[in-house]
Design a protein around this motif. Structure first.
Motif, PDB file in Angstrom:
ATOM      1  N   GLU A  85      33.134  -4.236 -26.385  1.00 16.64           N
ATOM      2  CA  GLU A  85      32.124  -3.313 -26.903  1.00 16.64           C
ATOM      3  C   GLU A  85      32.660  -1.886 -26.848  1.00 16.64           C
ATOM      4  O   GLU A  85      33.318  -1.497 -25.882  1.00 16.64           O
ATOM      5  CB  GLU A  85      30.825  -3.406 -26.088  1.00 16.64           C
ATOM      6  N   ILE A 139      29.072  -0.582 -38.185  1.00 18.04           N
ATOM      7  CA  ILE A 139      27.689  -0.749 -37.721  1.00 18.04           C
ATOM      8  C   ILE A 139      26.982  -1.789 -38.590  1.00 18.04           C
ATOM      9  O   ILE A 139      26.299  -2.685 -38.075  1.00 18.04           O
ATOM     10  CB  ILE A 139      26.937   0.598 -37.743  1.00 18.04           C
ATOM     11  N   GLN A 140      27.169  -1.690 -39.894  1.00 15.35           N
ATOM     12  CA  GLN A 140      26.520  -2.624 -40.809  1.00 15.35           C
ATOM     13  C   GLN A 140      26.999  -4.058 -40.569  1.00 15.35           C
ATOM     14  O   GLN A 140      26.216  -5.000 -40.635  1.00 15.35           O
ATOM     15  CB  GLN A 140      26.776  -2.222 -42.262  1.00 15.35           C
ATOM     16  N   GLN A 141      28.272  -4.225 -40.265  1.00 17.85           N
ATOM     17  CA  GLN A 141      28.823  -5.559 -40.005  1.00 17.85           C
ATOM     18  C   GLN A 141      28.596  -6.009 -38.560  1.00 17.85           C
ATOM     19  O   GLN A 141      29.083  -7.051 -38.144  1.00 17.85           O
ATOM     20  CB  GLN A 141      30.323  -5.580 -40.330  1.00 17.85           C
ATOM     21  N   ASN A 142      27.906  -5.171 -37.792  1.00 17.98           N
ATOM     22  CA  ASN A 142      27.541  -5.447 -36.395  1.00 17.98           C
ATOM     23  C   ASN A 142      28.741  -5.539 -35.453  1.00 17.98           C
ATOM     24  O   ASN A 142      28.679  -6.195 -34.419  1.00 17.98           O
ATOM     25  CB  ASN A 142      26.676  -6.708 -36.296  1.00 17.98           C
ATOM     26  N   TYR A 143      29.843  -4.894 -35.807  1.00 17.89           N
ATOM     27  CA  TYR A 143      30.959  -4.773 -34.877  1.00 17.89           C
ATOM     28  C   TYR A 143      30.663  -3.694 -33.849  1.00 17.89           C
ATOM     29  O   TYR A 143      31.152  -3.730 -32.733  1.00 17.89           O
ATOM     30  CB  TYR A 143      32.264  -4.395 -35.606  1.00 17.89           C
ATOM     31  N   ASN A 203      27.689  -1.509 -31.983  1.00 15.54           N
ATOM     32  CA  ASN A 203      26.268  -1.435 -31.662  1.00 15.54           C
ATOM     33  C   ASN A 203      26.161  -0.752 -30.308  1.00 15.54           C
ATOM     34  O   ASN A 203      26.502  -1.342 -29.278  1.00 15.54           O
ATOM     35  CB  ASN A 203      25.679  -2.859 -31.619  1.00 15.54           C
ATOM     36  N   ARG A 230      23.974  -2.449 -27.576  1.00 12.79           N
ATOM     37  CA  ARG A 230      24.671  -3.590 -26.982  1.00 12.79           C
ATOM     38  C   ARG A 230      25.745  -3.100 -26.003  1.00 12.79           C
ATOM     39  O   ARG A 230      25.899  -3.647 -24.908  1.00 12.79           O
ATOM     40  CB  ARG A 230      25.288  -4.421 -28.099  1.00 12.79           C
TER      41      ARG A 230
END
Length: 152
Positions: free
Chosen positions: A20, A48-52, A54, A57
């Motif tokens: 992370e 961020i859009q591809q959730n790499y 966050n 998190r």
């Protein structure tokens, strides 16, 4: 998106997949790779859009990990998160990762373990060293005194 930006996105995705990260860590890494301002923000938005990427998190895993593995207190965790650019909602969510009962128990265990390592007969000196140790770990002084006085 130019080829160099696509390449930066691929490298940044691998960088984020490893563990992370915060937006600032990714931004710094992109700058190191020679990707600046607009292109860097485009890469970050895509991550961020591809959730790499966050930050909530990241904050939760950081707080939980530092508490469980290193025995850090809330003050130290909060300070470290703020230095990494985490604030507001994400900071609050991270602090919720630490259960109050576990928090007190961890402090009591840390103090008991530290007390075993101290070689001093004077109870005031021992208590002073325990308090200093717990403060350096980031625990709140009120809780430290409550736990110490409850043990004695």
């Amino acid at each position: 998106m130019t080829d160099s930006v696509k390449d930066a996105l691929r490298k940044a995705a691998m960088f984020c997949a490893y563990q992370e990260r915060t937006q600032q860590e990714v931004r710094d890494r992109l700058n190191g790779w020679g990707v600046y301002v607009d292109d860097a923000e485009e890469v970050i938005a895509e991550l961020i859009q591809q959730n790499y990427l966050n930050e909530e998190r990241f904050a939760k895993s950081f707080a939980g990990g530092k508490f469980r593995v290193k025995g850090w207190g809330r003050r130290k965790i909060k300070q470290q998160l703020q230095q990494r650019g985490i604030s507001g909602y994400n900071l609050d969510q991270a602090m919720k990762e630490i259960a109050p009962d576990d928090y007190r128990e961890t402090l009591a265990d840390l103090l008991a373990k530290k007390r075993q390592s101290l070689r001093d007969d004077n109870p005031l000196v021992v208590k002073q060293k325990l308090v200093r140790y717990a403060l350096s770990k980031g625990y709140e002084s009120e809780l430290i005194f409550t736990v110490l006085n409850g043990e004695e």
